[in-house]
Scaffold this motif. Structure first.
Motif, PDB file in Angstrom:
ATOM      1  N   UNK A 277       5.595  -0.597  -3.760  1.00 12.01           N
ATOM      2  CA  UNK A 277       5.151  -0.883  -5.118  1.00 12.01           C
ATOM      3  C   UNK A 277       4.794   0.308  -5.975  1.00 12.01           C
ATOM      4  N   UNK A 278       5.077   1.524  -5.522  1.00 15.75           N
ATOM      5  CA  UNK A 278       4.810   2.695  -6.341  1.00 15.75           C
ATOM      6  C   UNK A 278       3.396   3.243  -6.160  1.00 15.75           C
ATOM      7  N   UNK A 279       3.036   4.171  -7.054  1.00 23.22           N
ATOM      8  CA  UNK A 279       1.790   4.928  -6.912  1.00 23.22           C
ATOM      9  C   UNK A 279       0.567   4.029  -7.024  1.00 23.22           C
ATOM     10  N   UNK A 280       0.571   3.082  -7.960  1.00 24.82           N
ATOM     11  CA  UNK A 280      -0.591   2.213  -8.138  1.00 24.82           C
ATOM     12  C   UNK A 280      -0.915   1.418  -6.879  1.00 24.82           C
ATOM     13  N   UNK A 281       0.097   0.807  -6.290  1.00 19.68           N
ATOM     14  CA  UNK A 281      -0.118   0.048  -5.058  1.00 19.68           C
ATOM     15  C   UNK A 281      -0.476   0.983  -3.911  1.00 19.68           C
ATOM     16  N   UNK A 282       0.077   2.202  -3.923  1.00 24.14           N
ATOM     17  CA  UNK A 282      -0.249   3.175  -2.874  1.00 24.14           C
ATOM     18  C   UNK A 282      -1.738   3.524  -2.900  1.00 24.14           C
ATOM     19  N   UNK A 283      -2.280   3.763  -4.082  1.00 29.41           N
ATOM     20  CA  UNK A 283      -3.705   4.096  -4.193  1.00 29.41           C
ATOM     21  C   UNK A 283      -4.573   2.931  -3.739  1.00 29.41           C
TER      22      UNK A 283
ATOM     23  N   UNK B 266      -8.016   0.249   0.465  1.00 32.03           N
ATOM     24  CA  UNK B 266      -8.247  -0.908   1.341  1.00 32.03           C
ATOM     25  C   UNK B 266      -8.237  -0.473   2.806  1.00 32.03           C
ATOM     26  N   UNK B 267      -7.293   0.391   3.158  1.00 30.28           N
ATOM     27  CA  UNK B 267      -7.189   0.852   4.542  1.00 30.28           C
ATOM     28  C   UNK B 267      -8.427   1.642   4.955  1.00 30.28           C
TER      29      UNK B 267
ATOM     30  N   UNK C  56      -4.877   5.745   6.940  1.00 31.33           N
ATOM     31  CA  UNK C  56      -4.778   5.887   5.484  1.00 31.33           C
ATOM     32  C   UNK C  56      -3.364   6.296   5.089  1.00 31.33           C
ATOM     33  N   UNK C  57      -2.773   7.224   5.836  1.00 37.65           N
ATOM     34  CA  UNK C  57      -1.405   7.644   5.540  1.00 37.65           C
ATOM     35  C   UNK C  57      -0.468   6.446   5.609  1.00 37.65           C
ATOM     36  N   UNK C  58      -0.641   5.625   6.644  1.00 32.94           N
ATOM     37  CA  UNK C  58       0.187   4.429   6.789  1.00 32.94           C
ATOM     38  C   UNK C  58       0.013   3.508   5.587  1.00 32.94           C
ATOM     39  N   UNK C  59      -1.229   3.282   5.180  1.00 29.48           N
ATOM     40  CA  UNK C  59      -1.483   2.407   4.039  1.00 29.48           C
ATOM     41  C   UNK C  59      -0.900   2.937   2.749  1.00 29.48           C
ATOM     42  N   UNK C  60      -1.138   4.225   2.478  1.00 28.30           N
ATOM     43  CA  UNK C  60      -0.643   4.822   1.226  1.00 28.30           C
ATOM     44  C   UNK C  60       0.880   4.816   1.196  1.00 28.30           C
ATOM     45  N   UNK C  61       1.509   5.237   2.285  1.00 27.92           N
ATOM     46  CA  UNK C  61       2.972   5.301   2.310  1.00 27.92           C
ATOM     47  C   UNK C  61       3.577   3.902   2.213  1.00 27.92           C
ATOM     48  N   UNK C  62       2.984   2.929   2.889  1.00 28.86           N
ATOM     49  CA  UNK C  62       3.479   1.551   2.799  1.00 28.86           C
ATOM     50  C   UNK C  62       3.370   1.040   1.377  1.00 28.86           C
ATOM     51  N   UNK C  63       2.227   1.276   0.722  1.00 29.87           N
ATOM     52  CA  UNK C  63       2.055   0.854  -0.666  1.00 29.87           C
ATOM     53  C   UNK C  63       3.036   1.536  -1.593  1.00 29.87           C
ATOM     54  N   UNK C  64       3.261   2.842  -1.392  1.00 24.67           N
ATOM     55  CA  UNK C  64       4.190   3.577  -2.245  1.00 24.67           C
ATOM     56  C   UNK C  64       5.615   3.057  -2.095  1.00 24.67           C
ATOM     57  N   UNK C  65       6.014   2.763  -0.861  1.00 26.03           N
ATOM     58  CA  UNK C  65       7.373   2.292  -0.625  1.00 26.03           C
ATOM     59  C   UNK C  65       7.609   0.898  -1.197  1.00 26.03           C
TER      60      UNK C  65
ATOM     61  N   UNK D  36       0.371  -7.710   0.230  1.00 20.01           N
ATOM     62  CA  UNK D  36       0.378  -6.534   1.093  1.00 20.01           C
ATOM     63  C   UNK D  36      -1.035  -6.010   1.329  1.00 20.01           C
ATOM     64  N   UNK D  37      -1.862  -5.979   0.276  1.00 20.27           N
ATOM     65  CA  UNK D  37      -3.213  -5.454   0.437  1.00 20.27           C
ATOM     66  C   UNK D  37      -4.014  -6.298   1.423  1.00 20.27           C
ATOM     67  N   UNK D  38      -3.847  -7.602   1.365  1.00 20.31           N
ATOM     68  CA  UNK D  38      -4.531  -8.485   2.314  1.00 20.31           C
ATOM     69  C   UNK D  38      -4.049  -8.234   3.734  1.00 20.31           C
ATOM     70  N   UNK D  39      -2.740  -8.121   3.893  1.00 20.38           N
ATOM     71  CA  UNK D  39      -2.192  -7.863   5.227  1.00 20.38           C
ATOM     72  C   UNK D  39      -2.708  -6.544   5.792  1.00 20.38           C
ATOM     73  N   UNK D  40      -2.720  -5.507   4.968  1.00 20.44           N
ATOM     74  CA  UNK D  40      -3.219  -4.207   5.413  1.00 20.44           C
ATOM     75  C   UNK D  40      -4.695  -4.287   5.773  1.00 20.44           C
ATOM     76  N   UNK D  41      -5.485  -4.925   4.903  1.00 22.94           N
ATOM     77  CA  UNK D  41      -6.919  -5.009   5.139  1.00 22.94           C
ATOM     78  C   UNK D  41      -7.250  -5.738   6.428  1.00 22.94           C
ATOM     79  N   UNK D  42      -6.616  -6.885   6.645  1.00 24.69           N
ATOM     80  CA  UNK D  42      -6.904  -7.662   7.846  1.00 24.69           C
ATOM     81  C   UNK D  42      -6.407  -6.957   9.103  1.00 24.69           C
TER      82      UNK D  42
END
Length: 419
Positions: free
Chosen positions: A289-295, A300-301, A278-287, A217-223
């Protein structure tokens, strides 16, 4: 002119904290702080830089802040100004996105932001009048500004097309009363090395992510957001439709309702509107994988979205004044500056309509598509708050640091008592 680091931190920190209301309000605020309140930039320097930043992909207000810091104190000043412009809003968006992920809504009163938005209407209109007096010097400037406004507001023409046309018309018709400025004493290798360094800073972390987890997910978001950073000509408004299409339709990261909430929160928090990424990235990560992935997703975003802004500015900033000193190029920049007045007018009207009316629809008049407010949705509280803001800012000359919290508290108190 000697400017201390304490002064830089204080002024650009103030700009970052007060930068509500999208690019038009932010450009107005910086003009007030950097040109009117203190002699850090001349009117000509500010308008030349604004025209240059409007040509670049990414958030023009953040890039204008970065250029201003660079102009005052070099690369370190540019870094400081750019970061102070983004970070206050980024922390607010992070907190709101985490709260949204946890509760499904943000437990903050909309009344608080209504008071702020009412003040922003007045701030933008005040700046629009001041900038237009400086930028529109003859009939050609007025014609370009009007055409720019109509092209965006009525016909939704692509922003790059409007800027290109304005530059060509400016080169042909606007006066060339510039003094020749020698080219900056830079060799091509210096500019290329600046580009190479900032490309590496921007892309190497994303390449490392891709090498470790190419489908993560982090790679997809970053690219995705790195690609978005290159195509966002005209600022956030110009790219929102594309982002919604990709995030909701293609990737399926968020729903349409979640994207609308994200945009609404970004509109009412400090910093560039493109912080919606950033909101999109954080919310996507939270949904997913939780808080750690959200941060991690939020970081990354932000990196993919904002680091290229420093690349564009530090590579191009040394040439801004030289460009303004070339007769043809100066005429083109004057045309673009006139078009910017039309763009700010469009954003001002768009913002005022959405603050003063609860519902705005699109009506077709032949080939034109106009935003038309639903009169029954008129908000008298927002209107009265805007009148109060006008009295405090234009008549009483109150400081913005006082006007914004006063309007927010009055709004909260009124709506809390009377609904």
């Amino acid at each position: 002119m000697q400017v201390t680091w304490t002064d830089l931190i204080r002024v650009f920190g103030r700009i970052g904290l007060l930068s509500f209301g999208g690019p038009a309000a932010q450009i107005a605020l910086m003009h007030r702080e950097l040109v009117e309140a203190r002699p850090w930039l001349t009117e000509k320097q500010y308008l030349s830089a604004l025209s240059f930043c409007m040509l670049l992909p990414g958030p023009e207000a953040m890039q204008l802040a970065t250029y201003s810091g660079w102009r005052i104190a070099g690369v370190r000043g540019g870094l400081l100004a750019g970061l102070l412009f983004v970070l206050p809003g980024a922390f607010v968006i992070l907190a709101l996105a985490l709260l949204y992920a946890a509760f499904g809504q943000v437990p903050l009163g909309a009344a608080f932001f209504l008071g702020i938005k009412a003040a922003v209407i007045v701030i933008v209109l005040q700046a629009l009048l001041k900038v237009s007096k400086k930028a529109l010097v003859n009939w050609a400037g007025y014609a370009i500004a009007l055409a720019s406004f109509l092209g965006i507001f009525c016909f939704n023409l692509p922003f790059p097309l409007i800027i290109l046309a304005a530059g060509l018309l400016g080169a042909a018709f606007l006066p060339k009363d510039t003094e020749e400025i020698p080219a900056p004493g830079l060799k091509a290798g210096q500019t290329l090395s600046t580009i190479a360094v900032w490309l590496a800073i921007w892309l190497l972390p994303l390449l490392i992510l891709w090498s470790v987890a190419p489908d993560g997910l982090l790679t997809q978001l970053g690219l995705f957001f790195a690609k978005l950073a290159v195509v966002t000509f005209g600022g956030a408004y110009a790219v929102l439709a594309y982002m919604v299409q990709e995030v909701v339709g293609t990737q399926g990261w968020l729903t349409t309702a979640q994207m609308m909430d994200a945009l609404g929160l970004a509109e009412t928090t400090p910093g560039p509107l493109i912080l919606v990424t950033e909101f999109v990235g954080v919310l996507t990560g939270a949904l997913q994988g939780g808080v750690g992935l959200a941060l991690a997703a939020g970081l990354v975003t932000l990196w993919a979205t904002f680091v290229p802004c420093f690349l564009w500015i530090f590579a191009g900033a040394p040439y801004v004044e030289w460009i303004a000193g070339q007769s043809r190029l100066s005429g083109a920049l004057s045309g673009i500056t006139a078009a910017v007045v039309g763009v700010i007018l469009n954003l001002s009207l768009w913002f005022a309509l959405h603050v003063l009316f609860g519902a705005v629809e699109t009506a077709a008049f032949g080939p034109a598509r106009l935003a038309v407010p639903i009169l029954s949705s008129f908000d008298p509280v927002a209107f009265c708050l805007s009148l109060l803001a006008a009295a405090l800012i234009l008549w009483r000359k109150w400081d913005l640091m006082l006007v914004l919290p006063v309007l927010a508290l009055i709004s909260m108190g009124w709506i809390g008592l009377f609904g």
